[in-house]
Design an enzyme around this catalytic site. Structure first.
Site, PDB file in Angstrom:
ATOM      1  N   THR A 167     -63.334 102.361  10.659  1.00 30.59           N
ATOM      2  CA  THR A 167     -64.127 102.353   9.462  1.00 30.59           C
ATOM      3  C   THR A 167     -65.597 102.683   9.757  1.00 30.59           C
ATOM      4  OG1 THR A 167     -62.635 100.663   8.741  1.00 30.59           O
ATOM      5  CG2 THR A 167     -64.799 100.628   7.725  1.00 30.59           C
ATOM      6  N   THR A 218     -66.086  96.258  10.722  1.00 34.74           N
ATOM      7  CA  THR A 218     -65.080  97.212  11.199  1.00 34.74           C
ATOM      8  C   THR A 218     -64.156  96.510  12.193  1.00 34.74           C
ATOM      9  OG1 THR A 218     -64.738  99.196  12.555  1.00 34.74           O
ATOM     10  CG2 THR A 218     -66.824  98.056  12.819  1.00 34.74           C
ATOM     11  N   HIS A 220     -59.691  95.430  12.774  1.00 29.24           N
ATOM     12  CA  HIS A 220     -58.361  95.411  12.176  1.00 29.24           C
ATOM     13  C   HIS A 220     -58.462  94.740  10.807  1.00 29.24           C
ATOM     14  CE1 HIS A 220     -54.057  93.970  11.826  1.00 29.24           C
ATOM     15  NE2 HIS A 220     -53.971  95.277  11.886  1.00 29.24           N
TER      16      HIS A 220
END
Lengths: 310, 310
Positions: A167, A218, A220
């Site tokens: 991300t 950012t 999982h």
């Protein structure tokens, strides 16, 4: 101390071949955001422009360059939040849009809602005159190669996931003290159709409050959601911790409680900032007082005069 | 003090004609959840069964009885969270499903993801063998009447919104000390297609952590998200506040910071519970030590022996 913008290009393991491009990408996007702030622009304008540039850069897992889902398609999530009003806009599982962050901002500015998903988000984009782009224009050769690798017999999805670029996101404080955040992602490789991660989930993918600060996260997504990482870090700041200590406490809690690593960029209303991660790498950059700061590995912190040629 | 289950049928203004049905509905669902807990069932089993009963009851804005969106259709959101693992499952903007909460639980139990949206959620439901139900089976005459009223020239959507029956939800602690929450909703009347509210957003619509407690929220989704109400209340509990004080602090913050009212049900690991709201009404019930507690207006607190005929 103001203005300031802090940017990340995703936590995880950046392949050696892409490390330099990642650093260059976040530095360039950070310069663009900082120029807006220096010109008197708002923190919201700055984070949207910064993240738009990262979405347009095929090196990052957002916009063009997003990872493919199990069907080989791209569905993207994005969030913006305005620390003055606590208003936010998000889109989830949106397709055929070059810049989901700009669409998220339109959700905030032009509707009474905070999140639009899937086909409803596409309808809204059409109503706003946002052009649809072909799926192919968002897919890079690298994304397709990794998707195919991961579908192959004997593939190790976990190993493959570790190589992902995460991300992207930004936080900023403008000269008026207004704070904003933006986060955008293609999600996780080979995800199910319709999977929504932490990014558009307020308090997980990001949070901004003029009274406390802002965080963009950012890592999982499913783990970040378990601990509402962005809001957790801001609660630590409300308890008196510095941006750096609060960020580290939040990341340490995510590691100890749910066994997952990640990274964040964090600011407070005074302009103190941090870029912290416990993953192997996170491409990050910050601009403040005409100095660019950046790094990729733990402990790395380079600086450069923003007036120097780049 | 254990086990305990606490249930709400939505905060807002319950029309006089529906007040008795609302109270009866939450009491009946609470009994069902408590029976599961008394039989040694898990808190997750209890909250899913409780909310399933409310979804099946046309009096509430969840499952059958959900409000209609601007197109006269139903799109529903639901969330479950397991306080032991911090795992969660959610669905957003899902159609043609009788029990979104059961689908949310399958997302948690059967996938590596935490949220599936729209058509992706429908595909998953088909793969899990969940039957599709016709839209008409979820629409009540009352829902359709209110939708039409709100589309009429001169309609006052705000006034109409005030009359809405809110989201439903439950929190529970089982005899092993495991904590869970579930929240389910049809969203807000005449919403845009694809609008996602607070309900499936972890930390806003609900949150559960065995170390702290659990909260399920109801009110104006966009306002609840601005303050991540469920997680906010649990942070206050981490700071030493009681379930009641923490709930009131969270609701007061939402009122002062973003000018919105709502309600919550809250438990802690010891089995202390609260049902608090600053809206005009909230249908709520709780079961503990073989006693049923319930109320609708501020200050109302009736009790009944659970062994008494009902």
């Amino acid at each position: 101390m103001l203005p300031v913008v802090v940017v990340h290009g995703g936590a995880g393991h950046v392949p050696r071949t892409r490390a330099e491009l990642s650093t260059a990408g976040v530095c360039s996007a950070t310069r663009a955001g900082y120029n807006i702030l220096k010109g008197g622009g708002s923190s919201m304008d700055a984070v949207v422009e910064t993240v738009t540039q990262l979405e347009n850069n095929p090196v990052f897992n957002a916009g063009c360059g997003s990872v493919l889902n199990v069907k080989g398609e791209i569905e993207m999530d994005a969030l913006v939040m305005d620390g003055k009003t606590l208003g936010s806009g998000a889109v989830s599982a949106v397709r055929n849009i070059a810049n989901p962050t700009q669409l998220a901002r339109l959700v905030m500015d032009q509707t009474s809602h905070s999140c639009l998903t899937a086909e409803g988000a596409s309808q809204f984009a059409r109503a706003m005159g946002i052009p649809e782009v072909p799926l192919e224009s968002l897919i890079t050769d690298y994304s397709r190669m990794r998707w195919k690798e991961n579908l192959a017999p004997g593939a190790n999805p976990v190993e493959c996931q570790m190589g992902k670029m995460g991300t992207v996101g930004a936080v900023a404080v403008d000269t008026e003290g207004n704070i904003a955040c933006a986060t955008s992602t293609g999600g996780i490789l080979n995800k199910m159709e319709g999977r929504v991660g932490d990014t558009p989930c307020i308090g997980s993918g990001g949070y901004a409050d003029n009274n406390i600060g802002a965080v963009s996260t950012t890592g999982h997504g499913e783990a970040i959601m378990k601990v509402t990482l962005a809001r957790l870090i801001l609660f630590h700041m409300e308890q008196g911790h510095s941006v750096e200590a609060a960020s580290d406490l939040g990341l340490a809690h995510m590691k100890s409680r749910v066994g997952s690593l990640g990274g964040v960029v964090t600011v407070d209303p005074q302009g103190h900032w941090a870029a912290r991660f416990n993953s192997l790498q996170m491409a990050w950059a910050a601009a403040q007082k005409d100095t660019l700061h950046y790094g990729l590995y733990t402990g790395e912190h380079f600086t450069q005069d923003l007036d120097d040629p780049h």
